[in-house]
Design a protein around this motif. Sequence first.
Motif, PDB file in Angstrom:
ATOM      1  N   MET A 122      34.611 -72.103 -29.196  1.00  0.00           N
ATOM      2  CA  MET A 122      34.783 -73.210 -30.138  1.00  0.00           C
ATOM      3  C   MET A 122      35.317 -72.727 -31.486  1.00  0.00           C
ATOM      4  O   MET A 122      36.003 -73.464 -32.183  1.00  0.00           O
ATOM      5  CB  MET A 122      33.453 -73.942 -30.345  1.00  0.00           C
ATOM      6  CG  MET A 122      33.042 -74.822 -29.184  1.00  0.00           C
ATOM      7  SD  MET A 122      31.447 -75.652 -29.442  1.00  0.00           S
ATOM      8  CE  MET A 122      31.852 -76.730 -30.802  1.00  0.00           C
ATOM      9  N   GLY A 123      34.995 -71.506 -31.840  1.00  0.00           N
ATOM     10  CA  GLY A 123      35.417 -70.976 -33.133  1.00  0.00           C
ATOM     11  C   GLY A 123      36.854 -70.498 -33.182  1.00  0.00           C
ATOM     12  O   GLY A 123      37.354 -70.159 -34.264  1.00  0.00           O
ATOM     13  N   GLN A 124      37.550 -70.490 -32.047  1.00  0.00           N
ATOM     14  CA  GLN A 124      38.919 -69.987 -32.017  1.00  0.00           C
ATOM     15  C   GLN A 124      39.923 -71.037 -32.509  1.00  0.00           C
ATOM     16  O   GLN A 124      39.663 -72.235 -32.465  1.00  0.00           O
ATOM     17  CB  GLN A 124      39.275 -69.521 -30.595  1.00  0.00           C
ATOM     18  CG  GLN A 124      38.417 -68.357 -30.133  1.00  0.00           C
ATOM     19  CD  GLN A 124      38.777 -67.867 -28.744  1.00  0.00           C
ATOM     20  OE1 GLN A 124      39.695 -68.371 -28.110  1.00  0.00           O
ATOM     21  NE2 GLN A 124      38.045 -66.888 -28.256  1.00  0.00           N
ATOM     22  N   GLU A 125      41.070 -70.552 -32.963  1.00  0.00           N
ATOM     23  CA  GLU A 125      42.117 -71.462 -33.462  1.00  0.00           C
ATOM     24  C   GLU A 125      42.626 -72.347 -32.337  1.00  0.00           C
ATOM     25  O   GLU A 125      42.717 -71.910 -31.183  1.00  0.00           O
ATOM     26  CB  GLU A 125      43.274 -70.647 -34.063  1.00  0.00           C
ATOM     27  CG  GLU A 125      44.333 -71.530 -34.710  1.00  0.00           C
ATOM     28  CD  GLU A 125      45.357 -70.731 -35.500  1.00  0.00           C
ATOM     29  OE1 GLU A 125      45.290 -70.722 -36.735  1.00  0.00           O
ATOM     30  OE2 GLU A 125      46.231 -70.128 -34.846  1.00  0.00           O
ATOM     31  N   LYS A 126      42.970 -73.571 -32.700  1.00  0.00           N
ATOM     32  CA  LYS A 126      43.461 -74.541 -31.714  1.00  0.00           C
ATOM     33  C   LYS A 126      44.858 -75.025 -32.088  1.00  0.00           C
ATOM     34  O   LYS A 126      45.204 -75.070 -33.263  1.00  0.00           O
ATOM     35  CB  LYS A 126      42.496 -75.727 -31.625  1.00  0.00           C
ATOM     36  CG  LYS A 126      41.082 -75.319 -31.214  1.00  0.00           C
ATOM     37  CD  LYS A 126      40.089 -76.431 -31.431  1.00  0.00           C
ATOM     38  CE  LYS A 126      38.691 -76.010 -30.994  1.00  0.00           C
ATOM     39  NZ  LYS A 126      38.146 -74.907 -31.820  1.00  0.00           N
ATOM     40  N   GLU A 127      45.624 -75.377 -31.077  1.00  0.00           N
ATOM     41  CA  GLU A 127      46.959 -75.931 -31.295  1.00  0.00           C
ATOM     42  C   GLU A 127      47.036 -77.317 -30.663  1.00  0.00           C
ATOM     43  O   GLU A 127      46.522 -77.538 -29.562  1.00  0.00           O
ATOM     44  CB  GLU A 127      48.035 -75.034 -30.674  1.00  0.00           C
ATOM     45  CG  GLU A 127      49.462 -75.561 -30.898  1.00  0.00           C
ATOM     46  CD  GLU A 127      50.507 -74.747 -30.171  1.00  0.00           C
ATOM     47  OE1 GLU A 127      51.065 -73.822 -30.793  1.00  0.00           O
ATOM     48  OE2 GLU A 127      50.760 -75.032 -28.972  1.00  0.00           O
ATOM     49  N   TYR A 128      47.664 -78.239 -31.408  1.00  0.00           N
ATOM     50  CA  TYR A 128      47.834 -79.610 -30.940  1.00  0.00           C
ATOM     51  C   TYR A 128      49.286 -80.047 -31.106  1.00  0.00           C
ATOM     52  O   TYR A 128      49.975 -79.599 -32.029  1.00  0.00           O
ATOM     53  CB  TYR A 128      46.971 -80.579 -31.754  1.00  0.00           C
ATOM     54  CG  TYR A 128      45.489 -80.341 -31.678  1.00  0.00           C
ATOM     55  CD1 TYR A 128      44.708 -81.019 -30.744  1.00  0.00           C
ATOM     56  CD2 TYR A 128      44.863 -79.454 -32.556  1.00  0.00           C
ATOM     57  CE1 TYR A 128      43.339 -80.812 -30.682  1.00  0.00           C
ATOM     58  CE2 TYR A 128      43.486 -79.249 -32.501  1.00  0.00           C
ATOM     59  CZ  TYR A 128      42.730 -79.919 -31.566  1.00  0.00           C
ATOM     60  OH  TYR A 128      41.375 -79.716 -31.509  1.00  0.00           O
ATOM     61  N   THR A 129      49.716 -80.959 -30.247  1.00  0.00           N
ATOM     62  CA  THR A 129      50.957 -81.688 -30.455  1.00  0.00           C
ATOM     63  C   THR A 129      50.618 -83.174 -30.428  1.00  0.00           C
ATOM     64  O   THR A 129      49.587 -83.580 -29.873  1.00  0.00           O
ATOM     65  CB  THR A 129      52.003 -81.381 -29.369  1.00  0.00           C
ATOM     66  OG1 THR A 129      51.476 -81.750 -28.083  1.00  0.00           O
ATOM     67  CG2 THR A 129      52.376 -79.897 -29.365  1.00  0.00           C
TER      68      THR A 129
ATOM     69  N   ARG B 231      47.563 -84.234 -28.096  1.00  0.00           N
ATOM     70  CA  ARG B 231      47.368 -83.360 -26.938  1.00  0.00           C
ATOM     71  C   ARG B 231      47.007 -81.961 -27.429  1.00  0.00           C
ATOM     72  O   ARG B 231      47.719 -81.397 -28.272  1.00  0.00           O
ATOM     73  CB  ARG B 231      48.641 -83.313 -26.091  1.00  0.00           C
ATOM     74  CG  ARG B 231      48.518 -82.462 -24.824  1.00  0.00           C
ATOM     75  CD  ARG B 231      49.683 -82.751 -23.887  1.00  0.00           C
ATOM     76  NE  ARG B 231      49.660 -81.914 -22.699  1.00  0.00           N
ATOM     77  CZ  ARG B 231      48.862 -82.097 -21.642  1.00  0.00           C
ATOM     78  NH1 ARG B 231      47.981 -83.081 -21.662  1.00  0.00           N
ATOM     79  NH2 ARG B 231      48.909 -81.316 -20.599  1.00  0.00           N
ATOM     80  N   ARG B 232      45.906 -81.418 -26.922  1.00  0.00           N
ATOM     81  CA  ARG B 232      45.537 -80.046 -27.284  1.00  0.00           C
ATOM     82  C   ARG B 232      46.208 -79.092 -26.304  1.00  0.00           C
ATOM     83  O   ARG B 232      46.035 -79.216 -25.093  1.00  0.00           O
ATOM     84  CB  ARG B 232      44.014 -79.851 -27.259  1.00  0.00           C
ATOM     85  CG  ARG B 232      43.595 -78.478 -27.753  1.00  0.00           C
ATOM     86  CD  ARG B 232      42.175 -78.477 -28.274  1.00  0.00           C
ATOM     87  NE  ARG B 232      41.187 -78.728 -27.236  1.00  0.00           N
ATOM     88  CZ  ARG B 232      39.925 -79.085 -27.483  1.00  0.00           C
ATOM     89  NH1 ARG B 232      39.508 -79.243 -28.737  1.00  0.00           N
ATOM     90  NH2 ARG B 232      39.080 -79.304 -26.488  1.00  0.00           N
ATOM     91  N   THR B 233      46.974 -78.169 -26.850  1.00  0.00           N
ATOM     92  CA  THR B 233      47.777 -77.279 -26.014  1.00  0.00           C
ATOM     93  C   THR B 233      47.231 -75.858 -25.928  1.00  0.00           C
ATOM     94  O   THR B 233      47.520 -75.149 -24.962  1.00  0.00           O
ATOM     95  CB  THR B 233      49.222 -77.228 -26.532  1.00  0.00           C
ATOM     96  OG1 THR B 233      49.206 -76.959 -27.945  1.00  0.00           O
ATOM     97  CG2 THR B 233      49.931 -78.558 -26.296  1.00  0.00           C
ATOM     98  N   LYS B 234      46.435 -75.441 -26.940  1.00  0.00           N
ATOM     99  CA  LYS B 234      45.892 -74.081 -26.925  1.00  0.00           C
ATOM    100  C   LYS B 234      44.517 -74.028 -27.581  1.00  0.00           C
ATOM    101  O   LYS B 234      44.230 -74.785 -28.509  1.00  0.00           O
ATOM    102  CB  LYS B 234      46.809 -73.108 -27.689  1.00  0.00           C
ATOM    103  CG  LYS B 234      48.131 -72.782 -27.026  1.00  0.00           C
ATOM    104  CD  LYS B 234      48.899 -71.761 -27.873  1.00  0.00           C
ATOM    105  CE  LYS B 234      50.267 -71.453 -27.305  1.00  0.00           C
ATOM    106  NZ  LYS B 234      51.002 -70.484 -28.159  1.00  0.00           N
ATOM    107  N   ILE B 235      43.677 -73.114 -27.093  1.00  0.00           N
ATOM    108  CA  ILE B 235      42.443 -72.706 -27.770  1.00  0.00           C
ATOM    109  C   ILE B 235      42.425 -71.182 -27.686  1.00  0.00           C
ATOM    110  O   ILE B 235      42.255 -70.622 -26.592  1.00  0.00           O
ATOM    111  CB  ILE B 235      41.179 -73.286 -27.118  1.00  0.00           C
ATOM    112  CG1 ILE B 235      41.205 -74.820 -27.110  1.00  0.00           C
ATOM    113  CG2 ILE B 235      39.921 -72.765 -27.817  1.00  0.00           C
ATOM    114  CD1 ILE B 235      40.040 -75.445 -26.351  1.00  0.00           C
TER     115      ILE B 235
END
Length: 235
Positions: free
Chosen positions: A76-83, A208-212
């Motif tokens: 949960m603490g990791q960086e996330k990427e969204y589009t 849309r979440r593309t990365k964690i």
Amino acid sequence: MKIQNPEYFKEGQVLLFDKPLNWTSFQLVNKVRWLIRKTYKIKKIKVGHAGTLDPLATGLLIICTGKFTKRIEEFMGQEKEYTGTIVLGATTPSYDLETEIDATFPTDHLSDEAIHAATAQFTGSIMQQPPVFSALKKDGKRLYEFARAGEEVDIPSREVQVSAFEITRIALPEVDFRISCSKGTYIRSLAHDFGKALNTGGHLSALRRTKIGDFEVSNATSLEAFEAALDASVL
């Protein structure tokens, strides 16, 4: 996805799912737990997710089983990427499509240059106020409970990190984006604040979440594929 036996899940797995639209994260976790228990006829199995996605959002949801549920906080603490897509010129109380438009604003003053330039205000360390239609708690109640009851509530701003905010398409009133950010960042709030910074309104219409961290949605499975893999494991 190849599954061997029930010990596969009891020992602990990190499962990547592409959450469907209109499903809550909790519903997906419950469905995965139920499928594992039904397939292997086991009474108990630990299953949890690492980071909630709103029902109107799709994309990467990390689900942990067994001993790997102890790593949920780490993920949960990791960086996330969204589009996603921001609609300029209109606001909603929830900052997305969960509620109806409550105000409209002109957009004819907007230029592509101004839209691109405004992203600079929302990169780095920024202060953000979570939306009132959220599951955060205040005085023992979820914020959305106050909102749905029409009660005013003071929501303090908090610091979040946005390492990248890129505009990928402009077709007014729609603006597509890509964002990389820290845990606790509300993309709905960013959409609302982005519209305000452009002297118009704004709300989120798609997310849309593309990365964690190093996990990518391109490596995620659908619920249907997961169920098929479970069935294949007991044949």
